[in-house]
Enzyme design. Structure first.
Site, PDB file in Angstrom:
ATOM      1  N   LYS A  80       0.864  -1.181   0.000  1.00 15.67           N
ATOM      2  CA  LYS A  80       0.000   0.000   0.000  1.00 15.67           C
ATOM      3  C   LYS A  80       0.900   1.230   0.000  1.00 15.67           C
ATOM      4  CE  LYS A  80      -4.523   0.865   0.502  1.00 15.67           C
ATOM      5  NZ  LYS A  80      -5.663   0.100   0.045  1.00 15.67           N
ATOM      6  N   GLY A 180     -20.019   6.756   5.373  1.00 17.36           N
ATOM      7  CA  GLY A 180     -19.201   7.119   4.222  1.00 17.36           C
ATOM      8  C   GLY A 180     -19.959   6.763   2.961  1.00 17.36           C
ATOM      9  N   GLY A 182     -18.707   7.226  -0.449  1.00 16.27           N
ATOM     10  CA  GLY A 182     -17.788   7.462  -1.565  1.00 16.27           C
ATOM     11  C   GLY A 182     -18.013   6.431  -2.663  1.00 16.27           C
ATOM     12  N   ALA A 185     -19.260   2.772  -1.394  1.00 11.80           N
ATOM     13  CA  ALA A 185     -20.607   2.798  -0.821  1.00 11.80           C
ATOM     14  C   ALA A 185     -21.642   3.049  -1.919  1.00 11.80           C
ATOM     15  CB  ALA A 185     -20.687   3.882   0.250  1.00 11.80           C
ATOM     16  N   TYR A 186     -21.311   3.946  -2.829  1.00 19.28           N
ATOM     17  CA  TYR A 186     -22.232   4.270  -3.925  1.00 19.28           C
ATOM     18  C   TYR A 186     -22.558   3.010  -4.742  1.00 19.28           C
ATOM     19  CZ  TYR A 186     -23.620   6.139  -8.493  1.00 19.28           C
ATOM     20  OH  TYR A 186     -24.264   6.376  -9.680  1.00 19.28           O
TER      21      TYR A 186
HETATM   22  P1  NAD Z   1     -13.768   7.395  -1.314  1.00 21.51           P
HETATM   23  O1  NAD Z   1     -12.722   8.418  -1.023  1.00 21.51           O
HETATM   24  O2  NAD Z   1     -14.437   7.421  -2.646  1.00 21.51           O
HETATM   25  O3  NAD Z   1     -14.923   7.460  -0.200  1.00 21.51           O
HETATM   26  C1  NAD Z   1     -14.698   7.587   1.161  1.00 21.51           C
HETATM   27  C2  NAD Z   1     -15.830   8.465   1.698  1.00 21.51           C
HETATM   28  O4  NAD Z   1     -15.802   8.424   3.127  1.00 21.51           O
HETATM   29  C3  NAD Z   1     -15.698   9.936   1.287  1.00 21.51           C
HETATM   30  O5  NAD Z   1     -16.895  10.384   0.704  1.00 21.51           O
HETATM   31  C4  NAD Z   1     -15.388  10.644   2.617  1.00 21.51           C
HETATM   32  O6  NAD Z   1     -15.898  11.974   2.650  1.00 21.51           O
HETATM   33  C5  NAD Z   1     -16.095   9.730   3.604  1.00 21.51           C
HETATM   34  N1  NAD Z   1     -15.641   9.859   4.979  1.00 21.51           N
HETATM   35  C6  NAD Z   1     -14.378   9.997   5.475  1.00 21.51           C
HETATM   36  N2  NAD Z   1     -14.395  10.076   6.813  1.00 21.51           N
HETATM   37  C7  NAD Z   1     -15.708   9.947   7.189  1.00 21.51           C
HETATM   38  C8  NAD Z   1     -16.376   9.923   8.449  1.00 21.51           C
HETATM   39  N3  NAD Z   1     -15.723  10.044   9.593  1.00 21.51           N
HETATM   40  N4  NAD Z   1     -17.724   9.758   8.451  1.00 21.51           N
HETATM   41  C9  NAD Z   1     -18.428   9.637   7.301  1.00 21.51           C
HETATM   42  N5  NAD Z   1     -17.841   9.659   6.074  1.00 21.51           N
HETATM   43  C10 NAD Z   1     -16.497   9.811   6.033  1.00 21.51           C
HETATM   44  O7  NAD Z   1     -13.083   5.983  -1.046  1.00 21.51           O
HETATM   45  P2  NAD Z   1     -13.582   4.545  -1.498  1.00 21.51           P
HETATM   46  O8  NAD Z   1     -12.768   4.103  -2.643  1.00 21.51           O
HETATM   47  O9  NAD Z   1     -15.053   4.478  -1.542  1.00 21.51           O
HETATM   48  O10 NAD Z   1     -13.069   3.676  -0.259  1.00 21.51           O
HETATM   49  C11 NAD Z   1     -13.816   3.604   0.951  1.00 21.51           C
HETATM   50  C12 NAD Z   1     -13.192   2.547   1.852  1.00 21.51           C
HETATM   51  O11 NAD Z   1     -13.199   1.287   1.168  1.00 21.51           O
HETATM   52  C13 NAD Z   1     -11.742   2.807   2.215  1.00 21.51           C
HETATM   53  O12 NAD Z   1     -11.493   2.324   3.522  1.00 21.51           O
HETATM   54  C14 NAD Z   1     -10.968   1.983   1.201  1.00 21.51           C
HETATM   55  O13 NAD Z   1      -9.676   1.639   1.647  1.00 21.51           O
HETATM   56  C15 NAD Z   1     -11.868   0.772   1.106  1.00 21.51           C
HETATM   57  N6  NAD Z   1     -11.729  -0.005  -0.113  1.00 21.51           N
HETATM   58  C16 NAD Z   1     -11.852   0.596  -1.328  1.00 21.51           C
HETATM   59  C17 NAD Z   1     -11.749  -0.182  -2.468  1.00 21.51           C
HETATM   60  C18 NAD Z   1     -11.937   0.398  -3.840  1.00 21.51           C
HETATM   61  O14 NAD Z   1     -12.034  -0.377  -4.788  1.00 21.51           O
HETATM   62  N7  NAD Z   1     -12.040   1.704  -3.997  1.00 21.51           N
HETATM   63  C19 NAD Z   1     -11.491  -1.551  -2.369  1.00 21.51           C
HETATM   64  C20 NAD Z   1     -11.397  -2.130  -1.115  1.00 21.51           C
HETATM   65  C21 NAD Z   1     -11.513  -1.346   0.002  1.00 21.51           C
END
Ligand code: NAD
Length: 357
Positions: A80, A180, A182, A185-186
């Site tokens: 990472k 969250g 992002g 979640a979307y």
């Molecule tokens: P992202 O940046 O698109 O979304 C993260 C969201 O969380 C943002 O909208 C941010 O404003 C919000 N956030 C941050 N702190 C917060 C809080 N205290 N309360 C509420 N909301 C909060 O990131 P993502 O790609 O959706 O990743 C989200 C999580 O999933 C991360 O932990 C990431 O490591 C994990 N993840 C992502 C992927 C991927 O394919 N993108 C794969 C595996 C795991």
């Protein structure tokens, strides 16, 4: 922080510090374990308050990647990177390309992709400087945004949990509280809404909340999300949100989300177990993204059908985790670790047999 002690205790191989003040780059790249293959993991761009916070995060995240790929039966190790910056203000082409040059110096020991604060568009800049990048846009022959299949996998994991708890894997009329909103979640929400689930959503970014509202979700204050009554609590923001302060507040039967490193400590997994809350281990159900890039990096041409089929198997992976948990009478988090560690040690053993290249 005693970095070497931490690395020795948790089995990390390497950490690299990267600095270029002219572009505002302060980054750490961590390689946890390469027994199964090159270390693959995203780059997180986040305004960490201290260097120690950033180092601890990159070390924890890289280790989680080792376990994730091991449990998903993918030939990758764990790595990472983190860049200490605010992605919405500080991220530039020069910063990303400088970071990419440092990735390139590792000669393929670490392969980078997206995470919080980085997008597939950023990878296009990174690819100008290194070939050790994956999750490239589909238009460039890549497998596209990793969050699409991560969202599908989280949804499949939730369904397997629903089956175990309520006897049916239908999520229709179930209430899911998402922390969250992002990329991941979307994508998860799209599947949930299609099946008729109700969504409660919190985020600290108003843009994300607008999207959630447009989709029909009810918005909750960031700190209030722990207190809502729901069927599934779904951490989809940052790590460490399940801890001794938040777990007693939860009013749910299942915890299943996309965020990495949801448990602050191992004890928090045991506490959920004691309270009768089914915890879907984060790296078991959020493996869709890494499964997708494994199809991009594999020997056969990328196929979205193959990647989707492999991601749908997260349902069975979650069922296996539940089986080991009940067979060995251990929390699900520990069951997942056991499965991953068994795979790593069996592959380490077979590598002891010499073969000519
Ligand atoms: P992202 O940046 O698109 O979304 C993260 C969201 O969380 C943002 O909208 C941010 O404003 C919000 N956030 C941050 N702190 C917060 C809080 N205290 N309360 C509420 N909301 C909060 O990131 P993502 O790609 O959706 O990743 C989200 C999580 O999933 C991360 O932990 C990431 O490591 C994990 N993840 C992502 C992927 C991927 O394919 N993108 C794969 C595996 C795991």
């Amino acid at each position: 922080m005693d970095i070497f002690k931490y690395m020795e205790e948790h089995g990390h191989e390497q950490i690299v510090m990267c600095s270029e003040p002219s572009v505002g780059l302060r980054a750490f790249i961590a390689i946890h374990d390469t027994t199964l293959g090159p270390a693959v993991g995203g780059v997180r761009i986040w305004p960490y308050e201290t260097e120690e916070d950033a180092i601890l995060d990159v070390l924890r995240l890289s280790r989680a990647m080792t376990y994730k790929s091991a449990a998903a039966h993918i030939p990758f190790g764990g790595g990472k990177a983190v860049i200490m910056a605010d992605s919405r203000k500080d991220k530039t082409e020069a910063m990303l390309r400088t970071y990419a040059r440092y990735v390139d110096t590792l000669g393929g020991r670490y392969i980078t992709t997206t995470d919080v604060g980085s997008s597939t568009m950023d990878l296009e800049y990174i690819a100008l400087e290194t070939k050790h990048v994956t999750g490239m846009p589909i238009s460039m022959g890549g497998s596209g945004d990793t969050s699409t299949l991560t969202g599908l996998g989280v949804y499949m994991g939730m369904k397997a949990c629903a089956k175990a708890v309520w006897g049916s894997d239908s999520l229709s009329d179930r209430t899911v509280a998402m922390q969250g909103f992002g990329k991941v979640a979307y994508r998860t929400a799209k599947h949930l809404l299609k099946e008729g689930a109700n969504l409660l959503v919190s985020d600290i970014y108003t843009g994300a909340l607008e999207t959630a509202k447009e989709m029909g979700a009810t918005v909750v204050e960031p700190d209030g999300i722990y207190d809502v009554t729901c069927d599934i609590f779904s951490p989809c923001a940052l790590g460490g949100t399940l801890n001794d302060r938040t777990i007693p507040r939860l009013r749910c039967s299942v915890v299943a989300g996309g965020a990495n490193n949801q448990l602050l400590t191992d004890e928090d997994g045991a506490e959920l177990h004691r309270r009768g809350i089914l915890y879907a281990p984060d790296y078991i159900i959020n493996a869709g993204g890494i499964i997708n890039v494994s199809c991009e990096l594999g020997d056969v041409a990328y196929s979205v059908e193959r990647a989707t089929e492999m991601t749908e198997r997260i349902y069975e992976a979650m069922e296996r985790t539940l089986h080991v948990s009940s067979r060995d009478e251990i929390p699900t988090a520990q069951a997942a670790d056991r499965m991953a560690e068994e795979r790593i040690s069996s592959v380490r053993q077979l590598r002891g047999i010499y073969r000519s290249r």
